[in-house]
Scaffold this motif. Structure first.
Motif, PDB file in Angstrom:
ATOM      1  N   THR A   2       0.749  -1.266   0.000  1.00  0.00           N
ATOM      2  CA  THR A   2      -0.093   0.042  -0.048  1.00  0.00           C
ATOM      3  C   THR A   2       0.907   1.304   0.021  1.00  0.00           C
ATOM      4  N   PHE A  26      -2.653   8.802  -6.274  1.00  0.00           N
ATOM      5  CA  PHE A  26      -3.972   8.184  -6.424  1.00  0.00           C
ATOM      6  C   PHE A  26      -4.336   7.710  -7.889  1.00  0.00           C
ATOM      7  N   PHE A  30      -9.498   4.547 -10.488  1.00  0.00           N
ATOM      8  CA  PHE A  30      -9.990   4.099  -8.943  1.00  0.00           C
ATOM      9  C   PHE A  30     -11.314   3.246  -9.452  1.00  0.00           C
ATOM     10  N   THR A  34     -12.014  -1.580  -4.836  1.00  0.00           N
ATOM     11  CA  THR A  34     -10.675  -1.447  -4.165  1.00  0.00           C
ATOM     12  C   THR A  34     -10.855  -0.493  -2.875  1.00  0.00           C
ATOM     13  N   LEU A  36     -10.081   1.707   0.557  1.00  0.00           N
ATOM     14  CA  LEU A  36      -8.837   2.692   0.938  1.00  0.00           C
ATOM     15  C   LEU A  36      -8.778   2.100   2.451  1.00  0.00           C
ATOM     16  N   ARG A  82      -4.448   4.986   2.526  1.00  0.00           N
ATOM     17  CA  ARG A  82      -3.394   4.199   1.466  1.00  0.00           C
ATOM     18  C   ARG A  82      -4.327   3.351   0.596  1.00  0.00           C
ATOM     19  N   ILE A  83      -3.749   3.030  -0.482  1.00  0.00           N
ATOM     20  CA  ILE A  83      -4.449   2.066  -1.359  1.00  0.00           C
ATOM     21  C   ILE A  83      -3.378   0.884  -1.910  1.00  0.00           C
ATOM     22  N   ASP A  84      -3.955  -0.184  -2.143  1.00  0.00           N
ATOM     23  CA  ASP A  84      -3.066  -1.341  -2.466  1.00  0.00           C
ATOM     24  C   ASP A  84      -2.765  -0.929  -3.896  1.00  0.00           C
TER      25      ASP A  84
END
Length: 170
Positions: A2, A26, A30, A34, A36, A82-84
């Motif tokens: 992430t 980002f 998106f 998924t 956050l 965070r994002i994977d």
């Protein structure tokens, strides 16, 4: 893995909506499937978007499942999310997928490059092998990650850097 992707900045509406400040990392594409990820009390908590709407380049309005009231959404204010970034199966491949690829092999310490075809792959837990066809000869070399310098899937080529003398073994 992430990566930091933004921050939850303020409330938006009365149904638990929030405004997000998006970092340049980002993703443009998106997908609300998924989550956050935020850290609450030392634990990573996935936030699934019920609603996500971009507001300009670096902003968005969102609402999350389980945070459907103004009071609950208040708990998220100021948190960085965070994002994977792993693409999962898109980057996944099997070594046998390389059969038929053109091979450019060089030996460590030598400037000579030899071209050929990756003719076969022998799967073994102890010693997986590539069978290369180079200059009319078939040579077995270890299918080890440290010998694979580059793979071009679009051009269907593999560049190998092998230990000296390996291509000359009989």
């Amino acid at each position: 893995m992430t990566i930091p992707a933004g921050r939850i900045t303020r409330l938006f509406g009365t149904d638990g909506g929030v405004m997000l400040s998006l970092y340049p990392a980002f993703p443009e594409d998106f997908d609300t499937d998924t989550p956050l990820v935020v850290t609450i009390d030392g634990l990573d908590v996935p936030l699934y978007c019920d609603r996500f709407e971009r507001r300009g380049v670096s902003g968005a309005a969102a609402a999350f499942a389980d945070f459907d009231t103004e009071r609950r959404a208040q708990e998220l204010l100021g948190l960085e999310f965070r994002i994977d970034t792993t693409d999962g199966e898109e980057d996944e491949f099997y070594l046998e997928d390389l059969i038929g690829f053109a091979v450019e092999a060089e030996e460590a310490g030598s400037a000579e490059r030899r071209s050929g075809i990756l003719a076969d792959y022998y799967d073994s837990d102890l010693n997986p092998l590539f069978e290369l066809e180079i200059a009319g000869r078939r040579v077995l070399v270890p299918a080890a990650e440290e010998f694979i310098a580059h793979i071009d899937f679009e051009g269907r080529t593999v560049h190998l850097v092998l230990p000296g003398g390996l291509l000359d073994l009989q």
